[in-house]
Design a protein around this motif. Sequence first.
Motif, short mmCIF file in Angstrom:
data_model
loop_
_atom_site.label_atom_id
_atom_site.label_comp_id
_atom_site.label_asym_id
_atom_site.label_seq_id
_atom_site.Cartn_x
_atom_site.Cartn_y
_atom_site.Cartn_z
N ARG A 114 -39.58 -22.26 -18.68
CA ARG A 114 -39.21 -22.19 -20.35
C ARG A 114 -38.37 -20.90 -20.58
O ARG A 114 -37.39 -21.37 -21.31
CB ARG A 114 -40.44 -22.42 -21.22
CG ARG A 114 -41.02 -23.70 -21.12
CD ARG A 114 -41.90 -23.84 -22.29
NE ARG A 114 -43.12 -23.01 -22.49
CZ ARG A 114 -44.03 -23.26 -21.90
NH1 ARG A 114 -44.46 -24.48 -21.16
NH2 ARG A 114 -45.26 -22.54 -21.78
N LEU A 115 -38.86 -19.86 -20.28
CA LEU A 115 -38.09 -18.69 -20.56
C LEU A 115 -36.67 -18.61 -19.61
O LEU A 115 -35.51 -18.36 -20.11
CB LEU A 115 -38.80 -17.69 -20.54
CG LEU A 115 -39.69 -17.22 -21.42
CD1 LEU A 115 -40.61 -15.90 -21.08
CD2 LEU A 115 -39.36 -17.22 -22.68
N VAL A 116 -36.70 -19.11 -18.45
CA VAL A 116 -35.81 -19.29 -17.73
C VAL A 116 -34.56 -20.01 -18.55
O VAL A 116 -33.44 -19.63 -18.61
CB VAL A 116 -35.70 -19.62 -16.22
CG1 VAL A 116 -34.35 -19.98 -15.64
CG2 VAL A 116 -36.59 -18.98 -15.42
N ALA A 117 -34.73 -21.06 -18.99
CA ALA A 117 -34.18 -22.29 -19.61
C ALA A 117 -33.49 -21.39 -20.99
O ALA A 117 -32.22 -21.79 -21.40
CB ALA A 117 -34.82 -23.42 -20.03
N ALA A 118 -34.30 -20.59 -21.57
CA ALA A 118 -33.92 -19.90 -22.89
C ALA A 118 -33.08 -18.68 -22.70
O ALA A 118 -32.73 -18.13 -23.79
CB ALA A 118 -35.10 -19.80 -23.75
N SER A 119 -32.79 -18.36 -21.50
CA SER A 119 -32.29 -17.14 -21.36
C SER A 119 -30.62 -17.31 -20.81
O SER A 119 -30.45 -18.09 -20.27
CB SER A 119 -32.98 -16.22 -20.20
OG SER A 119 -34.36 -16.12 -20.53
N ASP A 120 -30.00 -16.18 -21.18
CA ASP A 120 -28.48 -15.96 -20.81
C ASP A 120 -28.43 -15.37 -19.21
O ASP A 120 -27.70 -15.80 -18.71
CB ASP A 120 -27.74 -15.13 -21.51
CG ASP A 120 -27.73 -16.06 -23.12
OD1 ASP A 120 -26.98 -17.05 -22.91
OD2 ASP A 120 -28.35 -15.56 -24.04
N VAL A 121 -29.47 -14.48 -19.01
CA VAL A 121 -29.37 -13.59 -17.80
C VAL A 121 -31.01 -13.56 -17.37
O VAL A 121 -31.91 -13.38 -18.21
CB VAL A 121 -28.66 -12.32 -17.79
CG1 VAL A 121 -29.21 -11.44 -16.56
CG2 VAL A 121 -27.56 -12.23 -18.38
N VAL A 122 -31.04 -13.93 -16.22
CA VAL A 122 -32.53 -13.89 -15.44
C VAL A 122 -32.62 -13.04 -14.08
O VAL A 122 -31.35 -13.40 -13.62
CB VAL A 122 -33.07 -15.37 -15.09
CG1 VAL A 122 -34.56 -14.98 -14.40
CG2 VAL A 122 -33.27 -16.29 -16.35
N LYS A 123 -33.14 -12.19 -14.14
CA LYS A 123 -33.38 -11.25 -12.69
C LYS A 123 -34.91 -11.61 -12.38
O LYS A 123 -35.86 -11.31 -12.91
CB LYS A 123 -32.87 -9.75 -12.89
CG LYS A 123 -33.11 -9.03 -11.92
CD LYS A 123 -34.37 -8.52 -11.23
CE LYS A 123 -34.95 -7.39 -12.30
NZ LYS A 123 -36.25 -7.07 -11.46
N ALA A 124 -35.04 -11.92 -10.97
CA ALA A 124 -36.42 -11.96 -10.33
C ALA A 124 -36.09 -11.38 -9.15
O ALA A 124 -35.11 -11.25 -8.28
CB ALA A 124 -36.54 -13.51 -10.14
N SER A 125 -37.35 -10.86 -8.46
CA SER A 125 -37.33 -10.34 -7.20
C SER A 125 -37.62 -11.58 -6.16
O SER A 125 -38.33 -12.83 -6.32
CB SER A 125 -38.44 -9.36 -6.81
OG SER A 125 -39.64 -9.99 -6.81
N ASP A 126 -37.29 -11.67 -4.83
CA ASP A 126 -37.53 -12.42 -3.78
C ASP A 126 -38.85 -12.81 -3.59
O ASP A 126 -39.45 -13.62 -3.60
CB ASP A 126 -36.74 -12.20 -2.52
CG ASP A 126 -37.18 -10.74 -2.06
OD1 ASP A 126 -38.08 -9.99 -2.59
OD2 ASP A 126 -36.63 -10.21 -0.86
#
Length: 333
Positions: free
Chosen positions: A185-197
């Motif tokens: 849900r937060l991914v969909a609401a974001s312009d930029v997402v950063k995650a680690s492998d």
Amino acid sequence: MAAVPPPVNAPVLVVGESLVDVVDRGPAQQGSASGAERRVDRHPGGSPANVALGLARLGYDVRFATRLGRDEDGRLVREHLESDGVRLTEGSVVDAATSTATATLDAGGAATYVFDLHWDLPEVHLAGVAHLHTGSIAATLAPGAARVHAAFAAAARAGATTSYDPNMRPRIMGSPDEERAGVERLVAASDVVKASDEDLAWLYPGESADDVVRRWVRLGPGLVVVTRGEQGATATRASQPDELLAVAPRPVQVVDTVGAGDAFMSGLLSGLLDAGLLGGPRARQALRAADTEQVHEALSRAVWTSSVTCGRAGAQPPTRHELEGATAHHRLP
């Protein structure tokens, strides 16, 4: 990486937890009795707090909505943040204990963690905010997580751009199956997402990180970035979801990696803000149309910011002057 320009005037609001990392290193003297004085270190921490600090040191106008007590731990965190220009929002300091994460080290240096956390959030005001960032415990732990999600929805309506770093903490979160829907849900609401492998491997066991980010970028964000430790980072854009942009790591004599991912996040946001790819509706459109060079330059700044942090102890991201000095040295013939 090109020279680091002056920061743009784009007020940033970071929403999330701040806490004190307590490291119990055992008896002060080897061979001491069990009741002897112990060596205990206390350091300000919390992923969103580290991102707020990193952005402030890079020269941005940063407000931070969090929860801190009026105790000594709270004073320690407030002084740490405010000394570099982070401004706490109204209601962030409460009459309660500051959250802690205590690590007890055994003889071999392995840590066992005990968390004493309570996460709630004051009312979030978005007036004048150009960009909103959140992540980690703040986005998953009740009761504060509900307000984080509401703030993201309000930011989108107000025209601010948004960013999110899941920065998963499996020890204090539910199972991957329980957490996945909220993350998405937060991914969909974001312009930029950063995650680690590592985040992606925990959330989606058996799936490749590349497959996950291609799916994520189709949910709505303009840019999804994956950090890959010693292998650098890759990015996927909404405009070209099947193309992966890669940036190599910078060589550094690693002291420790505490706060490295948060420093990467602040460096990435800095690069995108200065390029006009974050900070309002027009920036959102520009991000979705950004070319390879623009994105690669922001990724490069993120890698440099993280590498400088790895070169010293603790979550101590560089100032803009320090970042310019590091990159200038690299550019010398």
